[in-house]
Write a protein that holds these residues in place. Sequence first.
Motif, PDB file in Angstrom:
ATOM      1  N   THR A 144      30.824  48.858  42.628  1.00 39.92           N
ATOM      2  CA  THR A 144      30.700  48.245  41.308  1.00 39.92           C
ATOM      3  C   THR A 144      32.057  48.126  40.640  1.00 39.92           C
ATOM      4  OG1 THR A 144      28.449  49.075  41.038  1.00 39.92           O
ATOM      5  CG2 THR A 144      29.638  48.495  39.032  1.00 39.92           C
ATOM      6  N   ARG A 145      32.882  49.155  40.791  1.00 42.49           N
ATOM      7  CA  ARG A 145      34.222  49.111  40.202  1.00 42.49           C
ATOM      8  C   ARG A 145      35.069  48.032  40.861  1.00 42.49           C
ATOM      9  NH1 ARG A 145      36.157  54.885  37.934  1.00 42.49           N
ATOM     10  NH2 ARG A 145      34.184  55.416  36.946  1.00 42.49           N
ATOM     11  N   PHE A 146      34.934  47.892  42.172  1.00 37.64           N
ATOM     12  CA  PHE A 146      35.669  46.823  42.838  1.00 37.64           C
ATOM     13  C   PHE A 146      35.281  45.463  42.276  1.00 37.64           C
ATOM     14  CE2 PHE A 146      37.254  49.190  46.679  1.00 37.64           C
ATOM     15  CZ  PHE A 146      38.516  48.619  46.706  1.00 37.64           C
ATOM     16  N   GLY A 147      33.988  45.243  42.078  1.00 44.48           N
ATOM     17  CA  GLY A 147      33.544  43.958  41.551  1.00 44.48           C
ATOM     18  C   GLY A 147      34.128  43.662  40.184  1.00 44.48           C
ATOM     19  N   THR A 148      34.109  44.659  39.306  1.00 48.58           N
ATOM     20  CA  THR A 148      34.668  44.491  37.967  1.00 48.58           C
ATOM     21  C   THR A 148      36.167  44.242  38.016  1.00 48.58           C
ATOM     22  OG1 THR A 148      32.942  45.917  37.049  1.00 48.58           O
ATOM     23  CG2 THR A 148      34.919  45.593  35.717  1.00 48.58           C
ATOM     24  N   TYR A 149      36.851  45.033  38.814  1.00 43.00           N
ATOM     25  CA  TYR A 149      38.308  44.946  38.933  1.00 43.00           C
ATOM     26  C   TYR A 149      38.746  43.589  39.486  1.00 43.00           C
ATOM     27  CZ  TYR A 149      42.969  46.244  40.802  1.00 43.00           C
ATOM     28  OH  TYR A 149      44.302  46.309  41.115  1.00 43.00           O
ATOM     29  N   LEU A 150      38.121  43.157  40.584  1.00 43.67           N
ATOM     30  CA  LEU A 150      38.519  41.898  41.189  1.00 43.67           C
ATOM     31  C   LEU A 150      38.233  40.709  40.279  1.00 43.67           C
ATOM     32  CD1 LEU A 150      37.376  42.462  44.874  1.00 43.67           C
ATOM     33  CD2 LEU A 150      39.720  42.435  44.002  1.00 43.67           C
ATOM     34  N   SER A 151      37.195  40.806  39.502  1.00 44.66           N
ATOM     35  CA  SER A 151      36.843  39.700  38.613  1.00 44.66           C
ATOM     36  C   SER A 151      37.910  39.441  37.559  1.00 44.66           C
ATOM     37  CB  SER A 151      35.496  39.988  37.933  1.00 44.66           C
ATOM     38  OG  SER A 151      34.456  40.031  38.886  1.00 44.66           O
ATOM     39  N   LYS A 152      38.707  40.447  37.245  1.00 46.27           N
ATOM     40  CA  LYS A 152      39.741  40.266  36.223  1.00 46.27           C
ATOM     41  C   LYS A 152      41.168  40.354  36.762  1.00 46.27           C
ATOM     42  CE  LYS A 152      39.476  45.166  34.818  1.00 46.27           C
ATOM     43  NZ  LYS A 152      39.109  46.094  33.733  1.00 46.27           N
ATOM     44  N   LEU A 153      41.308  40.566  38.079  1.00 44.80           N
ATOM     45  CA  LEU A 153      42.644  40.688  38.661  1.00 44.80           C
ATOM     46  C   LEU A 153      43.172  39.300  38.996  1.00 44.80           C
ATOM     47  CD1 LEU A 153      44.785  42.765  39.603  1.00 44.80           C
ATOM     48  CD2 LEU A 153      43.725  42.661  41.874  1.00 44.80           C
ATOM     49  N   THR A 154      44.161  38.853  38.227  1.00 42.99           N
ATOM     50  CA  THR A 154      44.673  37.503  38.410  1.00 42.99           C
ATOM     51  C   THR A 154      45.570  37.385  39.631  1.00 42.99           C
ATOM     52  OG1 THR A 154      44.622  37.217  36.003  1.00 42.99           O
ATOM     53  CG2 THR A 154      45.917  35.627  37.265  1.00 42.99           C
ATOM     54  N   TYR A 155      46.404  38.398  39.856  1.00 41.41           N
ATOM     55  CA  TYR A 155      47.391  38.339  40.923  1.00 41.41           C
ATOM     56  C   TYR A 155      47.223  39.545  41.848  1.00 41.41           C
ATOM     57  CZ  TYR A 155      49.399  35.535  37.166  1.00 41.41           C
ATOM     58  OH  TYR A 155      49.577  34.637  36.144  1.00 41.41           O
ATOM     59  N   PRO A 156      47.494  39.380  43.145  1.00 37.63           N
ATOM     60  CA  PRO A 156      47.408  40.536  44.046  1.00 37.63           C
ATOM     61  C   PRO A 156      48.618  41.441  43.891  1.00 37.63           C
ATOM     62  CG  PRO A 156      48.235  38.658  45.251  1.00 37.63           C
ATOM     63  CD  PRO A 156      47.908  38.157  43.863  1.00 37.63           C
ATOM     64  N   LEU A 157      48.458  42.688  44.258  1.00 36.84           N
ATOM     65  CA  LEU A 157      49.579  43.619  44.332  1.00 36.84           C
ATOM     66  C   LEU A 157      50.069  43.624  45.770  1.00 36.84           C
ATOM     67  CD1 LEU A 157      47.733  44.606  41.857  1.00 36.84           C
ATOM     68  CD2 LEU A 157      49.010  46.747  42.070  1.00 36.84           C
ATOM     69  N   ARG A 158      51.325  43.259  45.965  1.00 37.32           N
ATOM     70  CA  ARG A 158      51.890  43.114  47.308  1.00 37.32           C
ATOM     71  C   ARG A 158      52.809  44.277  47.664  1.00 37.32           C
ATOM     72  NH1 ARG A 158      51.557  37.553  49.077  1.00 37.32           N
ATOM     73  NH2 ARG A 158      50.642  36.211  47.474  1.00 37.32           N
ATOM     74  N   VAL A 159      52.651  45.380  46.996  1.00 40.49           N
ATOM     75  CA  VAL A 159      53.509  46.538  47.181  1.00 40.49           C
ATOM     76  C   VAL A 159      53.218  47.218  48.514  1.00 40.49           C
ATOM     77  CG1 VAL A 159      53.756  46.907  44.719  1.00 40.49           C
ATOM     78  CG2 VAL A 159      51.863  47.995  45.935  1.00 40.49           C
ATOM     79  N   GLY A 160      54.088  48.167  48.894  1.00 43.23           N
ATOM     80  CA  GLY A 160      53.928  48.864  50.167  1.00 43.23           C
ATOM     81  C   GLY A 160      53.317  50.237  50.051  1.00 43.23           C
TER      82      GLY A 160
END
Length: 330
Positions: A144-160
Amino acid sequence: MIPLTPETAAAFARLTLGHIGRQYPYKLDHVMLEDKDAVLPRVLHPIFHGSFDWHSCVHGWWQLLTVARLHPDTYEAGLIRARADEMLVPEKVAGELAYLARPLSAGFERPYGWAWLLALHQEAARHPSGWGDALAPLASAFATRFGTYLSKLTYPLRVGAHGNSAFALIHASRWAREYDRALLDLIRDKAIGWYSGDRAAQAWEPAGDDFLSGTLCEALLMSELLEPGAFRAWFDAFLPDVAHGEPATLFTPAFVHDRTDPKIAHLDGLNLSRAWCWRTLAGRLGPDHPASARALEAADFHFVTAMPHISGDYAGEHWLATFALLALTA
């Protein structure tokens, strides 16, 4: 390719059995609002209070259950099953859920720990033990948290490191394919929107404390979500010179100057996670692809560089065996 032998699996298990219950040192991801929030880790986290931090304990359990499934007749597998029967139970899961319910825990372990908990649940459910059923409410909460988070995440995090979006979504998509098709659709939509247009990756890595390859994790995620032909076409545009050993940074294992430094020791993990990525990508590309042989060579080179260092100092010992197992089971 280097195999996972019973002896190697047992050695990994012995390492992890030695630290999943080790309470100190421990690094909390814990936001406090008042004095009463200062609570011992084993009270906050009835299951995952060992292995230096919450997420390492979670993926330590993933590693143990995987070993027990793949090599069930080893002595260590019996120890794992006994420990799991004690720890992976509904009343302890309820304690972990209570922590998530705190108003200040919304961002707890996002997204790395979330992804590993889903991987743990998926592995636990492969065992006829009840462990998967016990962990299911916790997995549902993180989905459920993933669904909420992805719905508002505009850009990916490309960190290592822990924030990397692609790494988290690899594990989340594998879980969602089995348990939550709506989440899988959301992951696919976000990943294709973020990554489908990427071309000619320069692979300016590693940074000084990376344990993930942002470049290879992205490629591995796309291999999970695209049909084989579409993936090969995307890969050829994303890393067009892999068959010629370029970008060279992706074929050169990271050098680790000080393995007692927890951040610098991350680079051993980078070598192991690259081995996992390269080995998996070779399989997804197929033996006829011009990059496959080079990818397998890179996987073995990175693995043998890191493998002698998975134990010896707690900075790496509390987590590196998990990434070694990822590589050997790719």
